[in-house]
Scaffold this motif. Structure first.
Motif, PDB file in Angstrom:
ATOM      1  N   ASP A   1      -3.190  -5.626   6.734  1.00  0.00           N
ATOM      2  CA  ASP A   1      -4.171  -6.106   5.764  1.00  0.00           C
ATOM      3  C   ASP A   1      -3.978  -7.600   5.500  1.00  0.00           C
ATOM      4  O   ASP A   1      -4.945  -8.343   5.377  1.00  0.00           O
ATOM      5  N   THR A  30       0.182  -2.618   5.156  1.00  0.00           N
ATOM      6  CA  THR A  30       0.122  -3.776   4.268  1.00  0.00           C
ATOM      7  C   THR A  30       0.140  -5.067   5.079  1.00  0.00           C
ATOM      8  O   THR A  30      -0.632  -5.991   4.811  1.00  0.00           O
ATOM      9  N   LYS A  36       0.841  -1.193   0.000  1.00  0.00           N
ATOM     10  CA  LYS A  36       0.000   0.000   0.000  1.00  0.00           C
ATOM     11  C   LYS A  36       0.875   1.241   0.000  1.00  0.00           C
ATOM     12  O   LYS A  36       1.986   1.232   0.501  1.00  0.00           O
TER      13      LYS A  36
END
Length: 105
Positions: A83, A80, A68
């Motif tokens: 996630d 990231t 990201k």
């Protein structure tokens, strides 16, 4: 555990390097909610954050991970990893479906 994986990643080549990189990223993602993250990784595992970032960059270069980015273009490493922790199957599912032929014509 994470330190051993980093050593394996440094000497691995080809498919083995990809697998070890994914293992490093998934292991690092397990602790992504701990604050401050990079100090925790350095203190708890004795791993330099640049090694985890290198594995993530490698996966991004081969098209298996998308790191990201903020509005100004900086990479958001921990976001990231968070996630990946929340949705661990999402990217793997995308990759596995890309090899199959389309189901609808």
């Amino acid at each position: 555990m994470l330190g051993e994986l980093v050593k394996k990643y440094k000497v691995a080549r080809g498919e083995k390097k990809r697998k070890v990189a994914w293992t490093i990223v998934r292991e690092a993602a397990r602790f992504s909610t701990v604050e401050p993250y990079w100090e925790f990784i350095r203190g708890e595992f004795g791993v330099n954050p640049s090694h985890i970032k290198d594995a993530m960059r490698f996966l991004e270069e081969i098209g298996e991970l998308e790191i990201k980015r903020s509005a100004d273009g900086k990479r958001l490493w921990v976001m990231t990893l968070r996630d990946i922790k929340r949705n661990p199957v999402k990217l793997d599912r995308w990759l596995s479906t890309s090899e199959r032929p389309p189901t609808k014509w």
